[in-house]
Design an enzyme around this catalytic site. Structure first.
Site, PDB file in Angstrom:
ATOM      1  N   TYR A  79      71.109  25.977 -44.735  1.00 45.99           N
ATOM      2  CA  TYR A  79      70.575  25.853 -45.942  1.00 45.99           C
ATOM      3  C   TYR A  79      69.498  27.098 -46.126  1.00 45.99           C
ATOM      4  O   TYR A  79      69.455  27.910 -46.857  1.00 45.99           O
ATOM      5  CB  TYR A  79      69.820  24.690 -46.221  1.00 45.99           C
ATOM      6  CG  TYR A  79      68.912  24.774 -47.473  1.00 45.99           C
ATOM      7  CD1 TYR A  79      69.466  24.837 -48.790  1.00 45.99           C
ATOM      8  CD2 TYR A  79      67.479  24.930 -47.305  1.00 45.99           C
ATOM      9  CE1 TYR A  79      68.589  25.156 -49.964  1.00 45.99           C
ATOM     10  CE2 TYR A  79      66.609  25.209 -48.230  1.00 45.99           C
ATOM     11  CZ  TYR A  79      67.105  25.443 -49.559  1.00 45.99           C
ATOM     12  OH  TYR A  79      66.574  25.750 -50.368  1.00 45.99           O
ATOM     13  N   CYS A 115      77.778  16.464 -69.095  1.00 42.63           N
ATOM     14  CA  CYS A 115      77.536  15.794 -68.205  1.00 42.63           C
ATOM     15  C   CYS A 115      78.537  14.524 -67.967  1.00 42.63           C
ATOM     16  O   CYS A 115      78.742  13.548 -68.687  1.00 42.63           O
ATOM     17  CB  CYS A 115      75.981  15.020 -67.992  1.00 42.63           C
ATOM     18  SG  CYS A 115      75.608  14.241 -66.789  1.00 42.63           S
ATOM     19  N   GLU A 144      60.452  28.248 -47.968  1.00 44.09           N
ATOM     20  CA  GLU A 144      61.761  27.658 -47.755  1.00 44.09           C
ATOM     21  C   GLU A 144      61.534  26.555 -46.722  1.00 44.09           C
ATOM     22  O   GLU A 144      61.822  25.233 -46.806  1.00 44.09           O
ATOM     23  CB  GLU A 144      62.724  28.616 -47.618  1.00 44.09           C
ATOM     24  CG  GLU A 144      63.402  29.175 -48.651  1.00 44.09           C
ATOM     25  CD  GLU A 144      64.063  28.234 -49.807  1.00 44.09           C
ATOM     26  OE1 GLU A 144      64.240  27.152 -49.700  1.00 44.09           O
ATOM     27  OE2 GLU A 144      63.858  28.685 -50.964  1.00 44.09           O
ATOM     28  N   CYS A 150      67.259  12.724 -69.425  1.00 46.63           N
ATOM     29  CA  CYS A 150      68.579  13.271 -69.869  1.00 46.63           C
ATOM     30  C   CYS A 150      68.619  13.886 -71.121  1.00 46.63           C
ATOM     31  O   CYS A 150      69.012  14.969 -71.538  1.00 46.63           O
ATOM     32  CB  CYS A 150      69.450  12.212 -69.909  1.00 46.63           C
ATOM     33  SG  CYS A 150      70.073  11.458 -68.144  1.00 46.63           S
ATOM     34  N   ASP A 208      70.850  22.328 -51.698  1.00 42.55           N
ATOM     35  CA  ASP A 208      69.978  21.568 -51.240  1.00 42.55           C
ATOM     36  C   ASP A 208      70.171  20.016 -51.958  1.00 42.55           C
ATOM     37  O   ASP A 208      70.928  19.705 -52.769  1.00 42.55           O
ATOM     38  CB  ASP A 208      68.410  21.806 -51.533  1.00 42.55           C
ATOM     39  CG  ASP A 208      68.059  21.941 -52.920  1.00 42.55           C
ATOM     40  OD1 ASP A 208      68.988  21.863 -53.840  1.00 42.55           O
ATOM     41  OD2 ASP A 208      66.603  21.935 -53.094  1.00 42.55           O
TER      42      ASP A 208
END
Length: 312
Positions: A122, A211, A39, A202, A140
């Site tokens: 985070y 969406c 991370e 997409c 994030d």
């Protein structure tokens, strides 16, 4: 929880189950320390660059105590070219705190993780979720972008995390603990692989029909994203100086860092410049060179004594 949110959960986690990348820090046998290291390394750095460095770190320092037993300079040296090397110092400090305050075991709660040097909201949420299976709201840039497009209809999230974005992230979280962990990982992966900042794929998106951004005709961002300059910046000079120090077998004289020596020659490897030649090829102004070196010393990324400048 309404039907639309349930459909988002089902579609995105189902996509993740099939398309998730096989990454070592996602493996069941990865330790919490391995997750924490990943991370920190993944902050502002793509997976392809992190993977070999993470593997080297985990081989060399498989536990916090192993890293804490070495100098911070070795952590900086092993950080290589990941960028933002202060992260290496923070990991070293976190390893020391884990060893001294938590018996060598990475703490499992958000609050305890926040007490570690260099660990923010985070990272604490991500480690609690992905290493310990806790229900935490992980947010994030990738997750924010998916939320912005799929739910709010914006092309991009706000330039900085807002309270409204955090509220939305909490509202979208599944109630179940294991479901919440899967959701966090799945949305993050969708943002990294499909719902990218530039040229999103997409046609491959599992929530294309749901969406809000696509339904609105894919409007342009509501602000102009600012690119991050590199050439000619202090960061570029600092990075070049760090490369010299990482590759040096002994302290480097200040004058050698700040002033180009006579007859610099290319390295024999593939015709590339050696780190010192690469530094001076930048032809940075003297004031900038001195500022960069002073900044490295002030940030404890470098140390200077009578012998010269070296990693701490």
């Amino acid at each position: 929880m309404n039907q639309q949110v349930r459909e988002l959960h089902t579609s995105i986690t189902g996509w993740f189950a099939v398309h998730a990348r096989k990454l070592p820090w996602r493996e069941p046998d990865c330790t919490a320390w391995g997750v924490l290291v990943s991370e920190i390394m993944l902050q502002q750095t793509p997976v392809v660059r992190v993977l070999p460095v993470w593997q080297e770190w985990m081989h060399r320092w498989p536990s916090p105590a192993a890293l804490a037993s070495e100098s911070s300079g070795e952590a900086v040296r092993a950080w290589g070219r990941l960028g933002y090397p202060r992260r290496a110092l923070r990991l070293h400090a976190a390893a020391a705190a884990i060893t001294e305050d938590f018996g060598g075991e990475v703490p499992s709660t958000h609050a305890a993780l926040l007490s570690l040097p260099g660990v923010g909201d985070y990272t604490a949420a991500a480690v609690a979720a992905f290493a310990f299976g806790r229900r935490e709201t992980v947010v994030d840039t990738n997750i924010r972008r998916v939320h912005a497009r799929a739910v709010t209809g914006n092309a991009l999230p706000s330039p900085a995390l807002t309270a409204a974005e955090m509220r939305l992230a909490r509202e979208l979280m599944p109630d179940g603990v294991s479901e919440s962990v899967a959701w966090n990982a799945a949305v993050m992966e969708l943002g990294a692989l499909i719902c990218t900042a530039r040229n999103p794929k997409c046609s491959q998106c599992p929530v294309l029909e749901q969406c809000a951004w696509v339904s609105a005709g894919r409007p342009d961002p509501h602000y102009v994203p600012k690119g991050q300059a590199w050439a000619g910046t202090d960061r570029q000079v600092r990075g070049a100086m760090m490369a010299v120090l990482r590759n040096a077998q002994a302290p480097v004289q200040r004058a050698l860092l700040l002033h180009p020596p006579v007859n610099l020659v290319p390295s024999p490897a593939a015709g590339e410049l050696d780190p010192l030649a690469a530094l001076h090829r930048l032809a940075a102004p003297q004031e900038q060179m001195e500022r960069a070196l002073a900044g490295l010393i002030a940030d404890r990324l470098a140390a200077e004594d009578a012998r010269g400048v070296s990693l701490p």
